[in-house]
Scaffold this active site. Structure first.
Site, mmCIF file in Angstrom:
data_model
loop_
_atom_site.group_PDB
_atom_site.id
_atom_site.type_symbol
_atom_site.label_atom_id
_atom_site.label_comp_id
_atom_site.label_asym_id
_atom_site.label_seq_id
_atom_site.Cartn_x
_atom_site.Cartn_y
_atom_site.Cartn_z
ATOM 1 N N HIS A 32 85.100 89.805 -51.593
ATOM 2 C CA HIS A 32 86.051 89.644 -52.684
ATOM 3 C C HIS A 32 85.623 88.522 -53.628
ATOM 4 O O HIS A 32 85.842 88.577 -54.829
ATOM 5 C CB HIS A 32 87.443 89.354 -52.115
ATOM 6 C CG HIS A 32 88.095 90.590 -51.577
ATOM 7 N ND1 HIS A 32 88.921 90.591 -50.486
ATOM 8 C CD2 HIS A 32 88.014 91.869 -51.991
ATOM 9 C CE1 HIS A 32 89.334 91.829 -50.258
ATOM 10 N NE2 HIS A 32 88.792 92.621 -51.154
ATOM 11 N N ARG A 61 85.892 115.550 -58.587
ATOM 12 C CA ARG A 61 85.192 115.903 -57.352
ATOM 13 C C ARG A 61 86.252 116.043 -56.264
ATOM 14 O O ARG A 61 87.089 115.147 -56.103
ATOM 15 C CB ARG A 61 84.205 114.806 -56.972
ATOM 16 C CG ARG A 61 83.488 115.143 -55.682
ATOM 17 C CD ARG A 61 82.541 114.079 -55.259
ATOM 18 N NE ARG A 61 83.233 112.867 -54.832
ATOM 19 C CZ ARG A 61 82.614 111.752 -54.490
ATOM 20 N NH1 ARG A 61 81.307 111.664 -54.595
ATOM 21 N NH2 ARG A 61 83.293 110.707 -54.086
ATOM 22 N N GLU A 109 73.589 116.022 -53.043
ATOM 23 C CA GLU A 109 73.436 114.705 -52.428
ATOM 24 C C GLU A 109 72.877 114.792 -51.010
ATOM 25 O O GLU A 109 72.829 113.808 -50.293
ATOM 26 C CB GLU A 109 74.764 113.946 -52.437
ATOM 27 C CG GLU A 109 75.934 114.704 -51.869
ATOM 28 C CD GLU A 109 77.256 113.961 -52.039
ATOM 29 O OE1 GLU A 109 77.242 112.755 -52.288
ATOM 30 O OE2 GLU A 109 78.309 114.609 -51.906
ATOM 31 N N ASN A 112 73.444 108.250 -54.412
ATOM 32 C CA ASN A 112 73.800 107.298 -53.338
ATOM 33 C C ASN A 112 73.577 107.927 -51.969
ATOM 34 O O ASN A 112 72.954 107.339 -51.086
ATOM 35 C CB ASN A 112 75.273 106.873 -53.443
ATOM 36 C CG ASN A 112 75.592 106.271 -54.785
ATOM 37 O OD1 ASN A 112 74.692 105.855 -55.490
ATOM 38 N ND2 ASN A 112 76.856 106.232 -55.151
ATOM 39 N N ASP A 113 74.112 109.140 -51.812
ATOM 40 C CA ASP A 113 73.941 109.811 -50.522
ATOM 41 C C ASP A 113 72.567 110.462 -50.420
ATOM 42 O O ASP A 113 71.985 110.494 -49.340
ATOM 43 C CB ASP A 113 75.041 110.863 -50.325
ATOM 44 C CG ASP A 113 76.310 110.231 -49.801
ATOM 45 O OD1 ASP A 113 76.208 109.405 -48.871
ATOM 46 O OD2 ASP A 113 77.399 110.527 -50.330
ATOM 47 N N ARG A 130 73.587 103.693 -45.900
ATOM 48 C CA ARG A 130 73.793 102.906 -47.128
ATOM 49 C C ARG A 130 74.757 101.735 -46.931
ATOM 50 O O ARG A 130 74.873 100.870 -47.790
ATOM 51 C CB ARG A 130 74.259 103.819 -48.285
ATOM 52 C CG ARG A 130 75.614 104.429 -48.081
ATOM 53 C CD ARG A 130 75.890 105.536 -49.093
ATOM 54 N NE ARG A 130 76.849 105.172 -50.110
ATOM 55 C CZ ARG A 130 77.541 106.039 -50.839
ATOM 56 N NH1 ARG A 130 77.334 107.343 -50.696
ATOM 57 N NH2 ARG A 130 78.398 105.652 -51.738
ATOM 58 N N CYS A 171 75.374 111.260 -60.997
ATOM 59 C CA CYS A 171 76.583 110.448 -60.890
ATOM 60 C C CYS A 171 76.463 109.348 -59.844
ATOM 61 O O CYS A 171 77.415 108.615 -59.604
ATOM 62 C CB CYS A 171 77.804 111.319 -60.613
ATOM 63 S SG CYS A 171 77.701 112.177 -59.033
HETATM 64 C C1 PEP Z 1 76.759 109.733 -54.435
HETATM 65 O O1 PEP Z 1 76.646 109.977 -53.232
HETATM 66 O O2 PEP Z 1 75.812 109.423 -55.182
HETATM 67 C C2 PEP Z 1 78.081 109.765 -55.080
HETATM 68 C C3 PEP Z 1 78.221 109.686 -56.377
HETATM 69 O O3 PEP Z 1 79.169 109.833 -54.273
HETATM 70 P P1 PEP Z 1 79.770 108.632 -53.391
HETATM 71 O O4 PEP Z 1 79.116 107.362 -53.827
HETATM 72 O O5 PEP Z 1 81.239 108.657 -53.648
HETATM 73 O O6 PEP Z 1 79.394 109.073 -52.019
HETATM 74 MG MG MG Z 2 78.261 110.921 -52.123
#
Ligand code: PEP
Ligand code: MG
Length: 589
Positions: free
Chosen positions: A190, A334, A434, A457-458, A468, A505
């Protein structure tokens, strides 16, 4: 030079002010007379009341000065003071061991904080800091110690502390504090969130790295992005940091001028810049950055931090609110990506799993509970009547899953049509790519959807087998790994050949360094957190498609991520900075 974790970007150079240890020294053998127990409890309750009203007033101040999200951090602090397990332990120590209230509080904080510290989850570890913060506030009121005050009426300083609590940050005046350096803490704490909101550069995680103790008055130079820290540097390093700071300030000012500028490359390619949000409340702020729409609404957050499942009409209200706030701009919903690290508080019958991110999550839950899924789809469809909406399924790994999801969507449409409820019949349906399996069959998936949105990200996590959320393997989480780049190319090529929409995204979309990769791949839709929009736009308007394609060809030949990153640095220096200098020259002449 030492390197910590850069947790809030910006450059600071100035004299250190070392914060005395904020943890109160409580003698551990203070006992009270049995006959005084009632009075001791009374003293404890008074301390709790004073602490609560102090936290309330900090919360109010933060709400007014910084914003709602940051002020909500203090709800967690209030909740600790109401937590029955925490309070029972304090009561028990007073009642059974006849110890003074402050001693009971100190022992309870130490116990809970060390328990959280032992957990692997970095998020939970950082909650230990919140417990210490609240406990120390309570102890302060019990023993009547005045607040540690920061120097006023002096030159601005670099604040150095072992650990900084959100409460301490709340009292900082950004005009007095050039930067902050702490020994412990993590980038998702935080305190780090607050420092970023206040715009104060922050480097943390220096424990064990400094070979000398920093004293008040020492000169510190720090880079809140790279984590670089110099203690009593040579004059030329001070000068270097001062000029970096001036560049940084100029850059920040220049970015603000870009809000109204369209994101178009030098050769006329428009790039759509969207924003990722998790609640309707974030929408107005996002639109103030001049974005084209919402490229990812993470609907699962609607299911978190609450005691009951939101029903269809409640979901519809939220989705419609976002669509109306978007006033004609597109919103991509989503469907719920629950599970993994996102677990609702109410009973969702999610069992503890050995590997939750490989387990029962996202579309897998939805297909297992079609009625629950259908109510969300109906709510999104109903919202589509109020403005342009697209729908996207997360975690798709196969054609079969996509078809099953679409079958539920068709049922939802049929039901709404039969009931005469309006919705957009042309609603575009896409998937988040992803998971590597989806990337590998992207050409086939492209035959059955209107668009892809790459969830980097995934995708990175699953491609590289790197959790991650796990700090211990964070150094292996590498967006620029050649294997990730190959998958990105596979996905982009499939989308282009099949003429469907393609967007990104994941966080990588908001990394300005990646711009030549996206443009080179022919990806012209990027969705990111609002804070990254202007930095990415700045890079786009100085780029062009042909040059990016040439650089991408070289990048795809790189066999290590270090080589890829070096190419991206070279691109920035040889293309972006050169063009900017030429522009400046042309403007001046
Ligand atoms: C991703 O996995 O890149 C994504 C946009 O979804 P999240 O970060 O919510 O898993
Ligand atoms: Mg994801």
């Amino acid at each position: 030079m030492v390197r910590g974790i850069g947790a809030s970007p910006g450059i600071a150079v100035g004299q250190a002010f070392v914060l005395p240890n904020w943890e109160w020294d409580v003698p551990d053998n203070t006992t009270v007379d049995v006959s005084d127990l009632a009075a001791e409890f009374e003293r404890l309750y008074q301390g709790i009341d004073t602490s609560k009203s102090e936290i309330q007033s900090i919360k109010k101040e933060i709400f007014e000065v910084i914003g709602e999200a940051e002020s909500n951090i203090f709800d967690a602090h209030l909740a600790i003071l109401d937590d029955p397990v925490f309070m029972n332990e304090i009561h028990g120590i007073i009642r059974r061991q006849y110890k003074a209230a402050e001693v009971a509080v100190k022992e309870t904080i130490d116990h809970f904080a060390s328990m959280f510290d032992l957990l692997d989850d970095p998020y939970m570890k950082e909650r230990a800091a919140d417990i210490k913060d609240v406990g120390n506030r309570l102890i302060k009121h019990l023993i009547g110690t005045p607040d540690v005050t920061l120097p006023r009426d002096t030159n601005p300083f670099v604040l150095v502390a072992r650990e900084l609590s959100p409460s301490q940050l709340a009292h900082l005046n950004p005009d007095h504090v050039l930067g902050i350096l702490t020994l412990v803490g993590g980038p998702t704490s935080h305190s780090a969130i607050m420092a970023r909101a206040l715009g104060i550069p922050l480097v943390l995680g220096l424990e064990g790295k400094l070979n000398t103790l920093i004293q008040t008055g020492d000169i510190i130079a720090l880079n809140g992005e790279s984590g670089e820290v110099h203690v009593n540097p040579e004059p030329h390093t001070v000068q270097h940091f001062q000029s970096l700071k001036a560049d940084w300030q100029q850059y920040e000012e220049r970015l603000q001028d870009l809000i109204e500028v369209p994101a178009v490359t030098k050769d006329g390619r428009a790039v759509r810049l969207d924003v990722n949000i998790s609640s309707a409340k974030e929408a107005p702020d996002a639109f103030s950055q001049g974005v084209d729409g919402i490229g990812l609404f993470r609907t699962e957050f609607l299911f978190m931090d609450r005691e009951h499942l939101p029903d269809e009409s409640e979901q519809f209200e939220v989705y419609r609110e976002v669509v109306q706030q978007a006033s004609g701009k597109r919103v991509v919903f989503r469907t719920m990506d629950i599970g993994g690290d996102k677990r609702p508080d109410f009973d969702f019958s999610l069992e503890d799993e050995e590997n939750p991110v490989l387990g029962y999550r996202a579309i897998r839950i939805c297909l297992d509970r079609p009625e629950l899924f259908k109510s969300q789809l109906r709510a999104i469809l109903m919202a589509s009547h109020y403005g342009p909406v697209s729908l996207m399924y997360p975690m798709i790994t196969s054609i079969a899953e996509l078809r099953q999801a679409n079958a539920v969507l068709e049922e939802a449409k049929t039901e709404l049509a039969a009931a005469g409820i309006p919705f957009d019949k042309q609603l575009r349906v896409g998937i988040t790519i992803e998971v590597p399996s989806a990337a590998l069959i992207a050409d086939w998936l492209a035959d059955e959807v209107d668009f892809f949105s790459i969830g980097t990200n995934d995708l990175i996590q699953y491609t590289l087998a790197v959790d991650r959320m796990n700090e211990q393997v964070a150094h292996l989480y590498e967006p620029f790994h050649p294997a990730v780049l190959r998958l990105l190319k596979l996905i982009a090529d499939a989308a282009r050949r099949k003429r469907i929409g393609i967007a990104v995204c994941g966080e990588m979309a908001g990394d300005a360094r990646a711009v030549p990769i996206w443009i080179g791949l022919g990806v012209f839709e990027l969705s990111m957190s609002a804070g990254s929009i202007l930095k990415v736009k700045d890079r786009i308007i100085a780029s062009d498609e042909t040059t990016c394609q040439t650089w991408l060809a070289n990048i795809l030949e790189c066999r290590t991520s270090e080589e890829v990153r070096e190419q991206l640095v070279q691109y920035e220096q040889n293309v972006i900075l050169t063009r900017r200098e030429q522009n400046n020259g042309a403007e001046q002449s």
